[in-house]
Motif scaffolding. Structure first.
Motif, PDB file in Angstrom:
ATOM      1  N   PHE A 153       0.707  -0.962   0.014  1.00 55.56           N
ATOM      2  CA  PHE A 153       0.346   0.231  -0.192  1.00 55.56           C
ATOM      3  C   PHE A 153       0.899   1.158  -0.174  1.00 55.56           C
ATOM      4  O   PHE A 153       0.649   2.213  -0.530  1.00 55.56           O
ATOM      5  CB  PHE A 153      -1.256   0.349   1.213  1.00 55.56           C
ATOM      6  N   SER A 166       5.150   3.311  -2.545  1.00 58.46           N
ATOM      7  CA  SER A 166       5.568   4.787  -3.085  1.00 58.46           C
ATOM      8  C   SER A 166       5.755   5.344  -2.536  1.00 58.46           C
ATOM      9  O   SER A 166       6.334   6.641  -2.900  1.00 58.46           O
ATOM     10  CB  SER A 166       4.325   5.242  -3.852  1.00 58.46           C
ATOM     11  N   PHE A 207      -9.121  -1.795   3.396  1.00 53.83           N
ATOM     12  CA  PHE A 207      -9.064  -2.957   2.669  1.00 53.83           C
ATOM     13  C   PHE A 207      -9.552  -4.387   2.693  1.00 53.83           C
ATOM     14  O   PHE A 207     -10.186  -4.947   1.807  1.00 53.83           O
ATOM     15  CB  PHE A 207      -7.233  -3.611   1.898  1.00 53.83           C
ATOM     16  N   ARG A 243     -13.125  -4.026   3.111  1.00 52.95           N
ATOM     17  CA  ARG A 243     -13.791  -3.453   2.114  1.00 52.95           C
ATOM     18  C   ARG A 243     -13.678  -5.263   1.470  1.00 52.95           C
ATOM     19  O   ARG A 243     -14.907  -5.598   1.076  1.00 52.95           O
ATOM     20  CB  ARG A 243     -13.429  -2.671   1.444  1.00 52.95           C
ATOM     21  N   ASN A 244     -12.863  -6.282   1.630  1.00 50.42           N
ATOM     22  CA  ASN A 244     -13.038  -7.076   0.882  1.00 50.42           C
ATOM     23  C   ASN A 244     -13.933  -8.474   1.305  1.00 50.42           C
ATOM     24  O   ASN A 244     -14.661  -8.875   1.038  1.00 50.42           O
ATOM     25  CB  ASN A 244     -11.577  -7.752   0.824  1.00 50.42           C
ATOM     26  N   LEU A 279     -17.339  -7.130   0.387  1.00 46.66           N
ATOM     27  CA  LEU A 279     -17.623  -7.987  -1.190  1.00 46.66           C
ATOM     28  C   LEU A 279     -17.680  -9.521  -1.515  1.00 46.66           C
ATOM     29  O   LEU A 279     -18.329  -9.863  -1.551  1.00 46.66           O
ATOM     30  CB  LEU A 279     -16.137  -7.029  -1.728  1.00 46.66           C
ATOM     31  N   THR A 302     -20.868 -11.179  -2.893  1.00 42.96           N
ATOM     32  CA  THR A 302     -20.355 -12.143  -3.456  1.00 42.96           C
ATOM     33  C   THR A 302     -20.586 -13.553  -3.366  1.00 42.96           C
ATOM     34  O   THR A 302     -21.814 -14.222  -4.303  1.00 42.96           O
ATOM     35  CB  THR A 302     -19.154 -12.219  -4.366  1.00 42.96           C
ATOM     36  N   ASP A 343     -15.130   5.454   2.488  1.00 46.15           N
ATOM     37  CA  ASP A 343     -14.227   6.228   1.754  1.00 46.15           C
ATOM     38  C   ASP A 343     -14.085   6.788   2.541  1.00 46.15           C
ATOM     39  O   ASP A 343     -14.829   7.979   3.519  1.00 46.15           O
ATOM     40  CB  ASP A 343     -14.591   6.215   0.204  1.00 46.15           C
ATOM     41  N   LEU A 397      -0.051   7.728  -3.894  1.00 47.07           N
ATOM     42  CA  LEU A 397      -1.615   6.793  -3.898  1.00 47.07           C
ATOM     43  C   LEU A 397      -2.660   6.801  -4.319  1.00 47.07           C
ATOM     44  O   LEU A 397      -3.680   6.079  -4.186  1.00 47.07           O
ATOM     45  CB  LEU A 397      -1.676   6.994  -2.669  1.00 47.07           C
ATOM     46  N   LEU A 403      -5.983   7.776  -4.144  1.00 48.13           N
ATOM     47  CA  LEU A 403      -6.605   8.251  -2.976  1.00 48.13           C
ATOM     48  C   LEU A 403      -8.182   8.333  -3.302  1.00 48.13           C
ATOM     49  O   LEU A 403      -9.652   7.545  -3.686  1.00 48.13           O
ATOM     50  CB  LEU A 403      -6.354   8.219  -1.826  1.00 48.13           C
ATOM     51  N   PHE A 433     -11.343   6.663  -5.196  1.00 47.35           N
ATOM     52  CA  PHE A 433     -12.781   7.393  -4.300  1.00 47.35           C
ATOM     53  C   PHE A 433     -13.572   6.924  -6.040  1.00 47.35           C
ATOM     54  O   PHE A 433     -14.726   6.861  -5.345  1.00 47.35           O
ATOM     55  CB  PHE A 433     -12.368   8.138  -3.552  1.00 47.35           C
ATOM     56  N   ARG A 474     -14.500   3.931  -6.975  1.00 52.87           N
ATOM     57  CA  ARG A 474     -15.788   2.889  -6.602  1.00 52.87           C
ATOM     58  C   ARG A 474     -16.603   3.477  -6.864  1.00 52.87           C
ATOM     59  O   ARG A 474     -17.840   3.122  -6.387  1.00 52.87           O
ATOM     60  CB  ARG A 474     -14.464   3.028  -5.581  1.00 52.87           C
ATOM     61  N   VAL A 524     -18.788  -5.181  -8.822  1.00 57.29           N
ATOM     62  CA  VAL A 524     -17.816  -5.891  -7.581  1.00 57.29           C
ATOM     63  C   VAL A 524     -16.318  -6.418  -7.844  1.00 57.29           C
ATOM     64  O   VAL A 524     -15.356  -6.233  -7.331  1.00 57.29           O
ATOM     65  CB  VAL A 524     -19.278  -7.633  -6.705  1.00 57.29           C
ATOM     66  N   LEU A 575     -14.582  -3.851  -8.361  1.00 61.28           N
ATOM     67  CA  LEU A 575     -14.444  -3.025  -7.278  1.00 61.28           C
ATOM     68  C   LEU A 575     -12.907  -3.230  -6.696  1.00 61.28           C
ATOM     69  O   LEU A 575     -12.146  -3.159  -5.636  1.00 61.28           O
ATOM     70  CB  LEU A 575     -15.602  -3.080  -6.138  1.00 61.28           C
ATOM     71  N   GLU A 576     -12.809  -5.278  -6.671  1.00 61.65           N
ATOM     72  CA  GLU A 576     -12.393  -5.913  -5.712  1.00 61.65           C
ATOM     73  C   GLU A 576     -10.694  -5.840  -6.567  1.00 61.65           C
ATOM     74  O   GLU A 576      -9.855  -5.220  -6.054  1.00 61.65           O
ATOM     75  CB  GLU A 576     -12.279  -7.239  -6.218  1.00 61.65           C
ATOM     76  N   ASP A 622      -7.974  -2.628  -5.406  1.00 66.89           N
ATOM     77  CA  ASP A 622      -8.145  -2.216  -4.003  1.00 66.89           C
ATOM     78  C   ASP A 622      -6.126  -2.966  -4.554  1.00 66.89           C
ATOM     79  O   ASP A 622      -5.295  -3.457  -4.998  1.00 66.89           O
ATOM     80  CB  ASP A 622      -7.932  -2.550  -2.803  1.00 66.89           C
TER      81      ASP A 622
END
Lengths: 110, 110
Positions: A14, A17, A75, A78-79, A82, A86, A110, B69, B71, B75, B78, B103, B106-107, B110
């Motif tokens: 993550f 960078s 993350f 969110r996972n 999701l 599913t 968010d 990043l 973000l 956002f 998403r 979905v 969306l996955e 990340d």
């Protein structure tokens, strides 16, 4: 010895960078390519201790970034949501209400 | 004069935790409380130019963080996908396939 944890791997993913090129090199050799501290030290012509200190500091930085931005935490949340969506969609008659609530939860992240 | 844009507001929202307390104060007074540069200068006993330079530098930092990043970009993407899912769920017989694809998108973000 540093512990090669999944958590640090994720944090590196993550926030890499935001690191310097040297920090990125050491971290990537150590965590992604599974080099030992000694091998990295040889590669860069520095002491094993120098590599250790650098990686240790970088790990602390990654944890600080996570404390500030919570990208890994979000993350994971969110996972989970999701995956739930599913799974629900794979059933015969998923509850629209439950799906809408999961989407609302995702929006709040968010 | 600095342009008070929605974009900078969003970037500030995402990255404020990475700024110094002084940067946060100036940005928050200028962008959230709509103070003028002169009013902030008076408040802190510094020149209008000093406030301008500080905010200008901070804006550049926010853009650099976004470049690294993404973000705000993620956002927005998403949000668009989540809105699509919500709209679909409000119809009589939403396509499961389309929902699963959203979905999956969306996955990937990340």
């Amino acid at each position: 010895m540093l512990e090669k944890t999944t958590r640090i791997n994720y944090l590196y993913d993550f926030y890499q960078s935001l690191l310097t090129p040297k920090q990125q090199s050491y971290m990537s050799l150590y965590y992604l390519d599974d080099f030992s501290l000694g091998e990295i030290a040889d590669e860069y012509g520095v002491s094993r201790q120098a590599v250790y200190d650098n990686i240790k500091r970088t790990e602390a930085m990654l944890e600080e970034y996570e404390e500030k931005l919570c990208l890994f935490d979000k993350f994971q949340k969110r996972n989970k949501l999701l995956n739930g969506i599913t799974e629900a969609l794979k059933t015969d008659s998923p509850s629209k209400q439950a799906l809408l609530e999961a989407v609302a939860e995702l929006e709040k992240l968010d």
